[in-house]
Design a protein around this motif. Structure first.
Motif, PDB file in Angstrom:
ATOM      1  N   ARG A 194      -3.517  10.607  -8.921  1.00  0.00           N
ATOM      2  CA  ARG A 194      -2.380  10.273  -8.142  1.00  0.00           C
ATOM      3  C   ARG A 194      -2.677  10.267  -6.628  1.00  0.00           C
ATOM      4  O   ARG A 194      -2.415   9.439  -5.864  1.00  0.00           O
ATOM      5  CB  ARG A 194      -1.106  11.012  -8.304  1.00  0.00           C
ATOM      6  N   ARG A 239      -3.263   6.898  -3.891  1.00  0.00           N
ATOM      7  CA  ARG A 239      -2.552   6.828  -2.397  1.00  0.00           C
ATOM      8  C   ARG A 239      -3.704   6.772  -1.486  1.00  0.00           C
ATOM      9  O   ARG A 239      -3.455   6.258  -0.447  1.00  0.00           O
ATOM     10  CB  ARG A 239      -1.854   7.881  -2.450  1.00  0.00           C
ATOM     11  N   ASN A 240      -4.720   7.426  -1.633  1.00  0.00           N
ATOM     12  CA  ASN A 240      -5.913   7.476  -0.620  1.00  0.00           C
ATOM     13  C   ASN A 240      -7.158   7.511  -1.121  1.00  0.00           C
ATOM     14  O   ASN A 240      -7.626   8.527  -1.544  1.00  0.00           O
ATOM     15  CB  ASN A 240      -5.599   8.317   0.452  1.00  0.00           C
ATOM     16  N   TYR A 292      -0.081  -1.535  -2.513  1.00  0.00           N
ATOM     17  CA  TYR A 292      -1.059  -0.155  -2.986  1.00  0.00           C
ATOM     18  C   TYR A 292      -1.530  -0.677  -4.243  1.00  0.00           C
ATOM     19  O   TYR A 292      -0.837  -0.675  -5.304  1.00  0.00           O
ATOM     20  CB  TYR A 292      -0.411   0.995  -2.892  1.00  0.00           C
ATOM     21  N   LEU A 336      -1.008   1.861  -7.450  1.00  0.00           N
ATOM     22  CA  LEU A 336       0.241   2.301  -7.788  1.00  0.00           C
ATOM     23  C   LEU A 336       0.890   1.341  -8.735  1.00  0.00           C
ATOM     24  O   LEU A 336       0.877   0.317  -8.602  1.00  0.00           O
ATOM     25  CB  LEU A 336       0.994   2.582  -6.542  1.00  0.00           C
TER      26      LEU A 336
END
Length: 146
Positions: free
Chosen positions: A12, A16-17, A143, A146
């Motif tokens: 996760r 996100r990054n 993104y 995701l």
């Protein structure tokens, strides 16, 4: 392959990054950088993590036309047509879907005319028919993980 809670938390965070360091991830999940490195390597080796990518502002690189295209393809041409579609630079995503049309893909081009020309000159000759083109007006969230 089953993941435990730590693997899920690492995944996760990377979704996100993808540029987070082992140290940064370790701080969030309260584990050592070496543990994080080993976990990420395992997730890459077993192909849970397939890769990393950059999220681009398409307008800044001259891409003004963005569309999801659904089309039909005869079953006997499907494999070769999808492989040829994958080789096109402007195609970023290909999905087999249910419904009237068998394949959906995302195509981008500098202009709407360039997009239309690509469909007519490069995609239609592959055997795709019964097109439905849905233009993207603006990305709300972009993104890829995701």
């Amino acid at each position: 392959m089953l993941q435990d809670d730590l693997d899920r938390r690492i995944i996760r965070l990377l979704q996100r990054n993808g540029k987070l360091t082992y140290e940064e991830i370790g701080e969030v999940v309260d584990r050592s950088p070496s543990t994080i490195r080993d976990r990420i390597k395992k997730l890459e080796d077993n192909r849970t993590i397939l890769g990393y990518s950059a999220i681009i502002d398409h307008e800044k690189v001259g891409i003004m036309a963005d569309a999801y295209i659904s089309a039909n393809i005869p079953p006997d041409k499907s494999q070769s047509a999808v492989a040829a579609l994958y080789s096109l630079e402007n195609i970023s995503e290909i999905l087999r879907v249910t419904g009237e049309r068998r394949v959906m893909f995302r195509a981008r081009a500098a202009t709407n005319q360039e997009l239309a020309d690509m469909i007519d000159r490069k995609i239609r000759p592959l055997g795709f028919t019964n097109f439905e083109v849905t233009m993207v007006l603006e990305p709300v969230i972009r993104y890829p993980g995701l």
